[in-house]
Design a protein around this motif. Structure first.
Motif, PDB file in Angstrom:
ATOM      1  N   ALA A  53       0.750  -1.276  -0.112  1.00  0.00           N
ATOM      2  CA  ALA A  53       0.047   0.124  -0.452  1.00  0.00           C
ATOM      3  C   ALA A  53       0.374   1.370  -0.042  1.00  0.00           C
ATOM      4  N   LEU A  54       0.734   2.026  -1.520  1.00  0.00           N
ATOM      5  CA  LEU A  54       1.355   3.253  -1.439  1.00  0.00           C
ATOM      6  C   LEU A  54       1.450   4.171  -0.031  1.00  0.00           C
ATOM      7  N   PRO A  55       0.673   4.609   0.600  1.00  0.00           N
ATOM      8  CA  PRO A  55       0.631   5.286   1.887  1.00  0.00           C
ATOM      9  C   PRO A  55       1.610   4.788   3.097  1.00  0.00           C
ATOM     10  N   MET A  56       1.287   3.656   2.396  1.00  0.00           N
ATOM     11  CA  MET A  56       2.040   2.888   3.803  1.00  0.00           C
ATOM     12  C   MET A  56       4.193   3.192   3.589  1.00  0.00           C
ATOM     13  N   LEU A  57       4.297   3.411   2.471  1.00  0.00           N
ATOM     14  CA  LEU A  57       5.179   2.971   1.692  1.00  0.00           C
ATOM     15  C   LEU A  57       6.332   3.934   1.528  1.00  0.00           C
ATOM     16  N   GLU A  58       5.229   5.068   0.774  1.00  0.00           N
ATOM     17  CA  GLU A  58       5.829   6.403   0.096  1.00  0.00           C
ATOM     18  C   GLU A  58       6.858   7.380   2.278  1.00  0.00           C
ATOM     19  N   PRO A  59       5.410   7.550   3.502  1.00  0.00           N
ATOM     20  CA  PRO A  59       6.258   7.888   3.824  1.00  0.00           C
ATOM     21  C   PRO A  59       7.493   7.418   4.721  1.00  0.00           C
ATOM     22  N   VAL A  60       7.409   6.306   4.472  1.00  0.00           N
ATOM     23  CA  VAL A  60       8.648   5.607   5.383  1.00  0.00           C
ATOM     24  C   VAL A  60      10.032   5.874   4.227  1.00  0.00           C
ATOM     25  N   LYS A  61       9.551   5.358   3.033  1.00  0.00           N
ATOM     26  CA  LYS A  61      10.777   5.936   1.953  1.00  0.00           C
ATOM     27  C   LYS A  61      11.317   7.690   1.500  1.00  0.00           C
ATOM     28  N   ASN A  62       9.933   8.421   1.594  1.00  0.00           N
ATOM     29  CA  ASN A  62      11.338   9.410   1.502  1.00  0.00           C
ATOM     30  C   ASN A  62      11.590   9.817   2.796  1.00  0.00           C
ATOM     31  N   VAL A  63      10.984   9.515   4.201  1.00  0.00           N
ATOM     32  CA  VAL A  63      11.771   9.596   5.464  1.00  0.00           C
ATOM     33  C   VAL A  63      12.911   8.801   4.771  1.00  0.00           C
ATOM     34  N   LEU A  64      13.571   8.022   4.866  1.00  0.00           N
ATOM     35  CA  LEU A  64      14.889   7.689   4.457  1.00  0.00           C
ATOM     36  C   LEU A  64      15.641   8.114   3.485  1.00  0.00           C
ATOM     37  N   SER A  65      15.234   7.868   1.989  1.00  0.00           N
ATOM     38  CA  SER A  65      15.836   9.355   1.210  1.00  0.00           C
ATOM     39  C   SER A  65      16.310  10.218   2.052  1.00  0.00           C
ATOM     40  N   THR A  66      15.301  11.205   2.410  1.00  0.00           N
ATOM     41  CA  THR A  66      16.000  12.773   2.529  1.00  0.00           C
ATOM     42  C   THR A  66      16.969  13.046   4.264  1.00  0.00           C
ATOM     43  N   GLU A  67      15.859  11.780   5.008  1.00  0.00           N
ATOM     44  CA  GLU A  67      16.368  12.715   6.792  1.00  0.00           C
ATOM     45  C   GLU A  67      17.076  11.237   6.914  1.00  0.00           C
ATOM     46  N   GLY A  68      17.696  10.667   5.970  1.00  0.00           N
ATOM     47  CA  GLY A  68      18.714   9.141   6.418  1.00  0.00           C
ATOM     48  C   GLY A  68      18.275   8.462   7.983  1.00  0.00           C
ATOM     49  N   PHE A  69      18.853   7.635   8.394  1.00  0.00           N
ATOM     50  CA  PHE A  69      19.214   7.327   9.254  1.00  0.00           C
ATOM     51  C   PHE A  69      20.104   6.520  10.433  1.00  0.00           C
ATOM     52  N   SER A  70      20.467   6.837  12.029  1.00  0.00           N
ATOM     53  CA  SER A  70      21.614   6.618  11.878  1.00  0.00           C
ATOM     54  C   SER A  70      21.484   4.665  12.240  1.00  0.00           C
ATOM     55  N   THR A  71      20.036   4.235  12.851  1.00  0.00           N
ATOM     56  CA  THR A  71      20.219   2.508  13.222  1.00  0.00           C
ATOM     57  C   THR A  71      19.171   2.205  12.515  1.00  0.00           C
ATOM     58  N   THR A  72      19.323   1.012  12.377  1.00  0.00           N
ATOM     59  CA  THR A  72      18.072   0.318  12.025  1.00  0.00           C
ATOM     60  C   THR A  72      16.506   0.424  12.335  1.00  0.00           C
ATOM     61  N   ASP A  73      17.246   0.861  14.298  1.00  0.00           N
ATOM     62  CA  ASP A  73      15.588   0.542  15.726  1.00  0.00           C
ATOM     63  C   ASP A  73      15.240   1.591  14.981  1.00  0.00           C
ATOM     64  N   GLU A  74      15.750   3.137  14.365  1.00  0.00           N
ATOM     65  CA  GLU A  74      14.692   3.972  14.278  1.00  0.00           C
ATOM     66  C   GLU A  74      13.905   3.756  12.792  1.00  0.00           C
TER      67      GLU A  74
END
Length: 228
Positions: A53-74
């Motif tokens: 479902a795009l409404p679930m996929l897109e928010p996560v992909k947007n954050v990871l592509s623009t803000e990144g992450f420090s740990t997999t827990d995030e």
């Protein structure tokens, strides 16, 4: 929906994702919206993609592509929050259970293991766990189905595993990689012949740590020569 094929070749991870977007009509049938979606998104440390479902996929992909992450827990917390928000907003939707079950995320990042640089490929899928990520290990493959049966996905995954294992054990690495990419595109074409949810045309990424090579809009008839 989406078909994702993943092959961890050891030094590199190869990912092929089809480009079709569909929606559900009122009677439950799928309507094709297009075959031009770029579902593999670049991040600062690799890629992220997903199916469902795009409404679930897109928010996560947007954050990871623009803000990144420090740990997999995030990332895990972000996915869980996104799923919970979607469930609350769609509590009366008869497709809620199916959407939650079908939606999965996959991402890569560089890591160290036994003093060696490695590329991790990890995924979240409800059928495996809602509390932890699962890892695609070296030499292993995965097939994530969106819009076709899990039984069909398991058959596709089994065939891909056979080719990966055989190719890596009998051929020089670059030759093996070419054969594996060719077979992944062949499998994508076969899946597309059986379901309206998956396109023949797909995007392919080859990931080595933070380095990502993309090929967009390839098929079983035009994609392999681009890597030769």
């Amino acid at each position: 929906m989406t078909c994702i094929l993943v092959a961890h070749l050891g030094s590199e991870v190869v990912i092929a994702v089809d480009k079709r977007v569909t929606c559900h009509a009122a009677d439950g049938t799928r309507i094709v919206l297009g075959d031009s979606e770029e579902k593999i998104v670049r991040t600062a440390v690799g890629i992220v993609t997903g199916c469902g479902a795009l409404p679930m996929l897109e928010p996560v992909k947007n954050v990871l592509s623009t803000e990144g992450f420090s740990t997999t827990d995030e990332v895990l917390e972000l996915i869980q929050q996104t799923r919970n928000a979607y469930a609350e907003a769609n509590s009366c939707n008869p497709r809620l259970a199916a959407d939650l079950a079908e939606t999965a995320w996959l991402f890569t990042y560089p890591a160290m293991a036994n003093g060696q640089a490695v590329t991790r490929a990890v995924f979240f899928h409800q059928s495996v766990s809602t509390e932890n990520f699962a890892v695609v290990g070296e030499g292993r493959v995965m097939c994530f189905p969106g819009g076709f049966s899990r039984e069909q996905a398991q058959e596709v995954q089994s065939h891909l595993q056979e080719v990966v294992t055989s190719s890596l054990s009998t051929n020089p690495y670059e030759q093996a990689k070419q054969a594996i990419i060719k077979y992944m595109l062949h499998l994508m074409s076969e899946v597309a012949d059986t379901t309206v949810s998956v396109s023949r045309v797909c995007d392919v990424a080859v990931i080595n740590g933070r380095n990502v090579q993309f090929k967009h809009g390839v098929t079983s008839s035009n994609g392999v020569s681009d890597w030769l």
